[in-house]
Design a protein around this motif. Structure first.
Motif, PDB file in Angstrom:
ATOM      1  N   VAL A  70      -3.834  -1.123  -9.892  1.00  0.00           N
ATOM      2  CA  VAL A  70      -3.957  -1.359  -8.447  1.00  0.00           C
ATOM      3  C   VAL A  70      -4.967  -2.480  -8.160  1.00  0.00           C
ATOM      4  O   VAL A  70      -4.807  -3.245  -7.208  1.00  0.00           O
ATOM      5  CB  VAL A  70      -4.373  -0.048  -7.712  1.00  0.00           C
ATOM      6  N   ALA A  71      -5.965  -2.604  -9.005  1.00  0.00           N
ATOM      7  CA  ALA A  71      -7.033  -3.597  -8.767  1.00  0.00           C
ATOM      8  C   ALA A  71      -6.500  -5.025  -8.568  1.00  0.00           C
ATOM      9  O   ALA A  71      -6.893  -5.682  -7.599  1.00  0.00           O
ATOM     10  CB  ALA A  71      -8.068  -3.530  -9.895  1.00  0.00           C
ATOM     11  N   PRO A  72      -5.594  -5.528  -9.440  1.00  0.00           N
ATOM     12  CA  PRO A  72      -5.087  -6.899  -9.204  1.00  0.00           C
ATOM     13  C   PRO A  72      -4.328  -7.039  -7.879  1.00  0.00           C
ATOM     14  O   PRO A  72      -4.357  -8.109  -7.259  1.00  0.00           O
ATOM     15  CB  PRO A  72      -4.124  -7.144 -10.376  1.00  0.00           C
ATOM     16  N   VAL A  73      -3.678  -5.967  -7.443  1.00  0.00           N
ATOM     17  CA  VAL A  73      -2.969  -6.007  -6.154  1.00  0.00           C
ATOM     18  C   VAL A  73      -3.985  -6.225  -5.028  1.00  0.00           C
ATOM     19  O   VAL A  73      -3.801  -7.072  -4.151  1.00  0.00           O
ATOM     20  CB  VAL A  73      -2.165  -4.699  -5.916  1.00  0.00           C
ATOM     21  N   LEU A  74      -5.087  -5.473  -5.096  1.00  0.00           N
ATOM     22  CA  LEU A  74      -6.130  -5.591  -4.072  1.00  0.00           C
ATOM     23  C   LEU A  74      -6.758  -6.987  -4.081  1.00  0.00           C
ATOM     24  O   LEU A  74      -7.021  -7.564  -3.029  1.00  0.00           O
ATOM     25  CB  LEU A  74      -7.219  -4.528  -4.298  1.00  0.00           C
ATOM     26  N   HIS A  75      -6.977  -7.525  -5.283  1.00  0.00           N
ATOM     27  CA  HIS A  75      -7.563  -8.868  -5.384  1.00  0.00           C
ATOM     28  C   HIS A  75      -6.632  -9.915  -4.766  1.00  0.00           C
ATOM     29  O   HIS A  75      -7.089 -10.837  -4.087  1.00  0.00           O
ATOM     30  CB  HIS A  75      -7.864  -9.220  -6.847  1.00  0.00           C
ATOM     31  N   HIS A 129       0.830  -1.209   0.000  1.00  0.00           N
ATOM     32  CA  HIS A 129       0.000   0.000   0.000  1.00  0.00           C
ATOM     33  C   HIS A 129       0.867   1.263   0.000  1.00  0.00           C
ATOM     34  O   HIS A 129       0.464   2.291  -0.547  1.00  0.00           O
ATOM     35  CB  HIS A 129      -0.998  -0.028   1.158  1.00  0.00           C
ATOM     36  N   LYS A 130       2.083   1.141   0.566  1.00  0.00           N
ATOM     37  CA  LYS A 130       3.036   2.266   0.481  1.00  0.00           C
ATOM     38  C   LYS A 130       3.459   2.457  -0.985  1.00  0.00           C
ATOM     39  O   LYS A 130       3.547   3.601  -1.461  1.00  0.00           O
ATOM     40  CB  LYS A 130       4.248   1.958   1.373  1.00  0.00           C
ATOM     41  N   ALA A 131       3.705   1.356  -1.676  1.00  0.00           N
ATOM     42  CA  ALA A 131       4.102   1.439  -3.092  1.00  0.00           C
ATOM     43  C   ALA A 131       3.004   2.105  -3.922  1.00  0.00           C
ATOM     44  O   ALA A 131       3.289   2.931  -4.797  1.00  0.00           O
ATOM     45  CB  ALA A 131       4.416   0.050  -3.645  1.00  0.00           C
ATOM     46  N   VAL A 132       1.752   1.756  -3.627  1.00  0.00           N
ATOM     47  CA  VAL A 132       0.636   2.356  -4.368  1.00  0.00           C
ATOM     48  C   VAL A 132       0.563   3.859  -4.081  1.00  0.00           C
ATOM     49  O   VAL A 132       0.411   4.674  -4.997  1.00  0.00           O
ATOM     50  CB  VAL A 132      -0.712   1.681  -4.008  1.00  0.00           C
ATOM     51  N   ILE A 133       0.703   4.235  -2.800  1.00  0.00           N
ATOM     52  CA  ILE A 133       0.669   5.664  -2.446  1.00  0.00           C
ATOM     53  C   ILE A 133       1.796   6.415  -3.161  1.00  0.00           C
ATOM     54  O   ILE A 133       1.586   7.485  -3.735  1.00  0.00           O
ATOM     55  CB  ILE A 133       0.776   5.869  -0.912  1.00  0.00           C
ATOM     56  N   ASP A 134       2.996   5.822  -3.158  1.00  0.00           N
ATOM     57  CA  ASP A 134       4.129   6.476  -3.819  1.00  0.00           C
ATOM     58  C   ASP A 134       3.831   6.732  -5.298  1.00  0.00           C
ATOM     59  O   ASP A 134       4.126   7.809  -5.831  1.00  0.00           O
ATOM     60  CB  ASP A 134       5.394   5.622  -3.680  1.00  0.00           C
ATOM     61  N   GLN A 135       3.251   5.730  -5.967  1.00  0.00           N
ATOM     62  CA  GLN A 135       2.903   5.875  -7.386  1.00  0.00           C
ATOM     63  C   GLN A 135       1.843   6.962  -7.564  1.00  0.00           C
ATOM     64  O   GLN A 135       1.939   7.779  -8.481  1.00  0.00           O
ATOM     65  CB  GLN A 135       2.337   4.556  -7.924  1.00  0.00           C
ATOM     66  N   ALA A 136       0.835   6.955  -6.689  1.00  0.00           N
ATOM     67  CA  ALA A 136      -0.255   7.931  -6.797  1.00  0.00           C
ATOM     68  C   ALA A 136       0.271   9.344  -6.562  1.00  0.00           C
ATOM     69  O   ALA A 136      -0.062  10.270  -7.312  1.00  0.00           O
ATOM     70  CB  ALA A 136      -1.360   7.604  -5.798  1.00  0.00           C
TER      71      ALA A 136
END
Ligand SMILES: [Cu+2]
Lengths: 114, 180
Positions: free
Chosen positions: B160-165, B75-82
């Motif tokens: 991000v969707a596949p990460v969440l799945h 989730h840190k990686a996703v925030i960094d990308q966002a």
């Protein structure tokens, strides 16, 4: 007359050389280990199922935004360690193996050595 | 003690129901701007990092600990990308009804998690991770992706969707192990 004979002999010669080259390359191709690539994207190993020859090399490339790893599943006999985004890791394969990502344990793959 | 347990359980059930009803709630809400979508994305990821940090402190279960570490990292990686994307686009994340609701629900969940220990904590944490990821997947797939205007923002949300799945499947796997 002479030049036509020359042309004919030359083309036979070239054909012969080409044939020879073909045999040589096909022989060496069988002996040279191949390189296979497994792409990691959308939280999946693609292809998840890969068949190789003994001694071939498999490289995994991480296209996702999160780190993954490639770990032998049954006895954890080998692992890539954390593989960061856009990084790759490769390994010569001598044994069939079921592997998974120990960070995202639902990600699984298999290598079959023929 | 029994009353407290019931109160916790009731709170939990209500929180779960509220989050799960979010897609319907969100569909009725007006179109979100990209700045608002960015805020929802960052908030949703930050909440799961906060829950993971609680788990890292409290759990002694190795599977749960490893899961929490994965949640914090991913989730840190996703925030960094966002953040990198909105910075590039010159967009400032703007809070809105959905991000505010996520934060309000998260405060309740945090309280519930802090009140539990041992196996009860592990169960509460993992149960919440299952419910939370289901809710966030709903919001991402049914609200954020369809409403995103910027192509790069839409693509980021789609990746991000596949990460969440995968997180959801992972949490469900641990959930089954814990019940045994
Ligand atoms: Cu992984």
């Amino acid at each position: 007359m002479k030049s036509r004979w020359h042309q004919y002999r030359n083309s036979i010669g070239w054909l012969y050389i080409l044939l020879l080259l073909n045999i040589i390359t096909s022989c060496t191709q069988k002996k040279t280990p191949k390189m296979y690539i497994v792409e990691i994207k959308q939280m999946q190993f693609q292809p998840a199922d890969l068949t190789v020859q003994d001694g071939d090399t498999v490289a995994w490339i991480n296209h996702d935004m999160v780190p993954h790893d490639i770990t032998e599943e049954k006895s954890k006999s080998w692992t890539s360690g954390p593989l960061l985004p856009n990084k790759s890791w490769s390994m010569p394969v001598t044994k069939s193996a079921d592997y998974y990502c120990s960070i995202h344990v639902v990600m699984k793959g298999r290598i079959t050595v023929q | 003690m029994k009353i407290k347990f019931f109160a916790n359980w009731a709170a939990h059930t209500i929180i779960g129901a509220a989050i799960l009803s979010m897609p319907a709630f969100a569909q009725q809400s007006p179109q979100l701007s990209d700045a608002e979508i960015a805020s929802v994305a960052v908030t949703a990821n930050q909440i799961d990092i906060n829950n993971a940090n609680i788990a890292k402190q409290k759990t002694r279960n190795e599977e749960v600990l490893k899961f929490a570490q994965t949640m914090a990292t991913d989730h840190k990686a996703v925030i960094d990308q966002a953040v990198a994307l909105v910075t590039k686009l010159g967009v400032t994340p703007k809070d809105n009804a959905i991000s505010k609701k996520l934060l309000a629900d998260a405060a309740q969940t945090e309280k519930a998690l802090h009140s539990k220990n041992g196996d009860a904590f592990n169960k509460a944490y993992i149960d919440n991770e299952v419910t939370y990821h289901q809710a966030v997947i709903n919001v991402v797939e049914n609200v954020l992706i369809p409403q995103a205007q910027n192509k790069q923002l839409k693509e980021l949300l789609q990746s991000v969707a596949p990460v969440l799945h995968s997180h959801l499947e992972h949490a469900q796997m641990i959930q089954k192990q814990i019940v045994k």
